[in-house]
Design an enzyme around this catalytic site. Structure first.
Site, PDB file in Angstrom:
ATOM      1  N   ARG A 148      27.602  42.509  -6.407  1.00  0.00           N
ATOM      2  CA  ARG A 148      28.252  43.470  -5.572  1.00  0.00           C
ATOM      3  C   ARG A 148      29.003  44.662  -6.213  1.00  0.00           C
ATOM      4  NH1 ARG A 148      28.705  38.899  -2.287  1.00  0.00           N
ATOM      5  NH2 ARG A 148      27.330  39.037  -0.601  1.00  0.00           N
ATOM      6  N   ARG A 282      21.345  45.622  -7.034  1.00  0.00           N
ATOM      7  CA  ARG A 282      21.450  44.404  -6.364  1.00  0.00           C
ATOM      8  C   ARG A 282      20.229  44.088  -5.646  1.00  0.00           C
ATOM      9  NH1 ARG A 282      25.054  40.130  -4.556  1.00  0.00           N
ATOM     10  NH2 ARG A 282      24.811  39.412  -2.505  1.00  0.00           N
TER      11      ARG A 282
END
Length: 332
Positions: A148, A282
């Protein structure tokens, strides 16, 4: 201050203001500065919504009315409404020590079922090819590791193991640690960055300005740790700034907004029409691993998902057409 975070009133000292009590209760539980800011903001809005009445004078119906207002008039998302509810529950239970009865009759914001945006490998390569500088290195790291954004900018030097080609994510979402892969393609750039970063750290040591924020009570347990090389942020700001809680001036981690801007700029330059953000990388990391044949449990571990059902969403966006079905047109 009591064990649950509320302040003890002194006969010679005025009782702290409500929002200061909230801040104290948040900090004694070691919540992040972002959580503190969010909770204080929602509590302010709740008080203003009810004409600046003290929350002690309000009940569960008032909380329900505020949450319904957010959904109906504010058109907020379900996650935003849940964040507001968490802030108010924290206020009543941990600060005011009032148990609210079950909150009913709340108009719930709808939680849409949306698939994550995933870029193709070609689009990712085009985007990364147009990234530069520290923000570019962080962008490559996000795609190559599945981190993240905040996990990436908060990395410490000691959490990067070049020899084993792995990264350790400390205190990730849900307060969990995990290990993920450090791409071979980033070994040389990472070594070069570490050399530059160490030189900057040496300059700070010589000037007497070295120091870094430490979580929980580590600063008291290890008084010298804030100046040690291993505890320094891997990616740091170019200037010093004041800590919002202690007021101490030191180097903070790299500004996450600069990474967001770099990704947007690179996506536009690459001609990518779909919205692209650091979190898109991601999603792309996870989907491309599944396309390469890695099992979903492995991907779950790398992403740090508590439940494999969260990781399962990427099986719906694999680049094989709808649900992996081969169109009859392709057989003609």
């Amino acid at each position: 201050m009591t064990e649950n975070g509320t302040s003890i009133e002194s006969p010679n000292r005025p009782a702290p203001k409500l929002l200061d009590q909230v801040r104290d209760a948040v900090r004694i539980r070691h919540y992040s500065i972002r959580t503190e800011e969010a909770y204080v903001n929602w509590i302010k809005r709740f008080i203003l919504f009810h004409g600046k009445q003290h929350p002690r004078q309000l009940d569960a119906a008032a909380v329900s009315a505020f949450l319904s207002h957010l959904a109906v008039d504010g058109k907020v998302s379900a996650s935003t409404q849940n964040q507001a509810l968490s802030a108010l529950l924290f206020l009543y239970q941990k600060v005011l020590e009032i148990d609210l009865p079950r909150i009913g009759d709340v108009v719930r914001a709808k939680r849409p079922q949306r698939l994550p945006t995933v870029l193709s490998r070609k689009e990712v390569y085009a985007l990364l090819d147009r990234c530069a500088g520290t923000a570019g290195l962080i962008t490559c790291l996000l795609y190559g590791t599945g981190l993240r954004l905040m996990e990436g900018v908060r990395l410490r030097v000691k959490d990067v193991d070049v020899a084993r080609a792995e990264l350790i994510v400390r205190d990730g979402k849900g307060g969990k640690d995990r290990v993920t892969v450090l791409p071979q393609a980033l070994i040389a750039p990472m070594q070069a960055h570490l050399a530059t970063r160490r030189a900057l750290h040496a300059d700070d040591v010589r000037s007497g300005t070295v120091g870094v924020w430490l979580p929980d009570a580590l600063a008291k347990k290890y008084p010298n740790a804030s100046s040690e090389w291993g505890w320094q942020y891997l990616f740091v700001a170019s200037n010093f700034s004041a800590d919002p809680r202690s007021g101490i001036r030191r180097r903070h981690h790299y500004n996450e907004k600069l990474v967001q801007r770099e990704v947007r700029r690179a996506a536009l330059a690459a001609g990518i029409v779909r919205p692209a953000s650091p979190h898109t990388l991601r999603h792309s990391f996870a989907t491309h691993l599944l396309e390469s044949g890695y099992d979903i449990r492995t991907v779950q571990e790398l992403l740090g998902h508590a439940d494999v059902s969260t990781t399962m969403i990427y099986t719906h966006v694999l680049n094989r057409g709808g649900r992996g079905v081969r169109s009859p047109l392709d057989a003609m």
